[in-house]
Design an enzyme around this catalytic site. Structure first.
Site, PDB file in Angstrom:
ATOM      1  N   HIS A  15     -29.535 -29.503 -12.512  1.00  0.00           N
ATOM      2  CA  HIS A  15     -29.828 -28.292 -11.755  1.00  0.00           C
ATOM      3  C   HIS A  15     -29.031 -28.302 -10.448  1.00  0.00           C
ATOM      4  O   HIS A  15     -28.358 -29.258 -10.099  1.00  0.00           O
ATOM      5  CB  HIS A  15     -31.337 -28.129 -11.495  1.00  0.00           C
ATOM      6  N   CYS A  34     -29.961 -32.324  -4.287  1.00  0.00           N
ATOM      7  CA  CYS A  34     -30.190 -31.254  -5.271  1.00  0.00           C
ATOM      8  C   CYS A  34     -29.303 -30.037  -5.009  1.00  0.00           C
ATOM      9  O   CYS A  34     -29.270 -29.117  -5.818  1.00  0.00           O
ATOM     10  CB  CYS A  34     -31.666 -30.846  -5.287  1.00  0.00           C
ATOM     11  N   HIS A  40     -26.538 -31.874 -10.461  1.00  0.00           N
ATOM     12  CA  HIS A  40     -26.909 -33.262 -10.711  1.00  0.00           C
ATOM     13  C   HIS A  40     -28.121 -33.268 -11.617  1.00  0.00           C
ATOM     14  O   HIS A  40     -28.723 -32.227 -11.869  1.00  0.00           O
ATOM     15  CB  HIS A  40     -27.134 -34.045  -9.408  1.00  0.00           C
ATOM     16  N   HIS A  42     -31.826 -34.764 -13.522  1.00  0.00           N
ATOM     17  CA  HIS A  42     -33.131 -35.421 -13.379  1.00  0.00           C
ATOM     18  C   HIS A  42     -33.664 -35.749 -14.769  1.00  0.00           C
ATOM     19  O   HIS A  42     -33.395 -35.039 -15.732  1.00  0.00           O
ATOM     20  CB  HIS A  42     -34.147 -34.510 -12.691  1.00  0.00           C
ATOM     21  N   ASP A  80     -34.149 -29.052 -22.544  1.00  0.00           N
ATOM     22  CA  ASP A  80     -33.588 -30.403 -22.676  1.00  0.00           C
ATOM     23  C   ASP A  80     -32.058 -30.364 -22.785  1.00  0.00           C
ATOM     24  O   ASP A  80     -31.509 -29.604 -23.590  1.00  0.00           O
ATOM     25  CB  ASP A  80     -34.191 -31.109 -23.894  1.00  0.00           C
ATOM     26  N   HIS A  81     -31.409 -31.189 -21.977  1.00  0.00           N
ATOM     27  CA  HIS A  81     -29.945 -31.281 -21.944  1.00  0.00           C
ATOM     28  C   HIS A  81     -29.283 -29.957 -21.608  1.00  0.00           C
ATOM     29  O   HIS A  81     -28.199 -29.641 -22.125  1.00  0.00           O
ATOM     30  CB  HIS A  81     -29.409 -31.869 -23.259  1.00  0.00           C
ATOM     31  N   GLU A 125     -40.360 -34.765 -11.147  1.00  0.00           N
ATOM     32  CA  GLU A 125     -38.908 -34.702 -11.048  1.00  0.00           C
ATOM     33  C   GLU A 125     -38.335 -36.093 -10.747  1.00  0.00           C
ATOM     34  O   GLU A 125     -37.225 -36.428 -11.140  1.00  0.00           O
ATOM     35  CB  GLU A 125     -38.513 -33.727  -9.940  1.00  0.00           C
TER      36      GLU A 125
HETATM   37 NI    NI Z   1     -32.344 -32.371  -7.987  1.00  0.00          NI
END
Ligand code: NI
Length: 137
Positions: A15, A34, A40, A42, A80-81, A125
């Site tokens: 995100h 972030c 990047h 999580h 996901d992904h 997260e």
């Molecule tokens: Ni982040």
């Protein structure tokens, strides 16, 4: 007699948090890592909580395999992904914070779970940061 049953799942996603109305400097100060321009990732840990009466015939609050399938179909397949900022419609105009992701997950699951059951979403997260949403708008 009401109990809460919980099902865990996890997904990996990238995100970027940013407020387009703010300067680069202000965004970096607020969102830190972030805010990284090239995104990047999580490892999100999800806990779906369903609260309800214990069914007298089954002795269970909810069929956990049904819950597993719902999570796969409506959450994991969607997130996901993925790049939450760029790939997922929920976040076209919404910062993909843990808060907003938890609300989106709640909205995707709620229509598929009987109204007799309360639904709550816990989303971590990081190991230390997690949020919970129980449908209070
Ligand atoms: Ni982040």
């Amino acid at each position: 007699m009401k109990l809460t049953v919980c099902r865990k799942a996890h997904f990996n996603a990238t995100h970027r948090l940013c407020n387009p109305n703010w300067s680069d400097d202000k965004n970096l100060k607020m969102f830190g890592a972030c805010n990284n321009t090239n995104y990047h990732g999580h490892n999100y840990e999800l806990t779906v909580k369903v609260k309800g009466e214990v069914d007298q015939e089954t002795g269970m609050v909810y069929n956990m395999n049904d819950l597993k399938v719902l999570i796969k179909e409506h959450v994991l397949n969607r997130f996901d992904h993925k790049n939450l900022y760029a790939d997922v419609d929920d976040f076209k105009d919404l910062n993909p914070t843990a808060e907003n992701i938890a609300v989106a997950i709640w909205k995707h699951l709620r229509p598929h779970i009987n109204q007799n059951h309360e639904l709550s979403i816990v989303l971590a997260e990081t190991h230390n940061n997690y949020v919970e949403f129980n449908g209070e708008f």
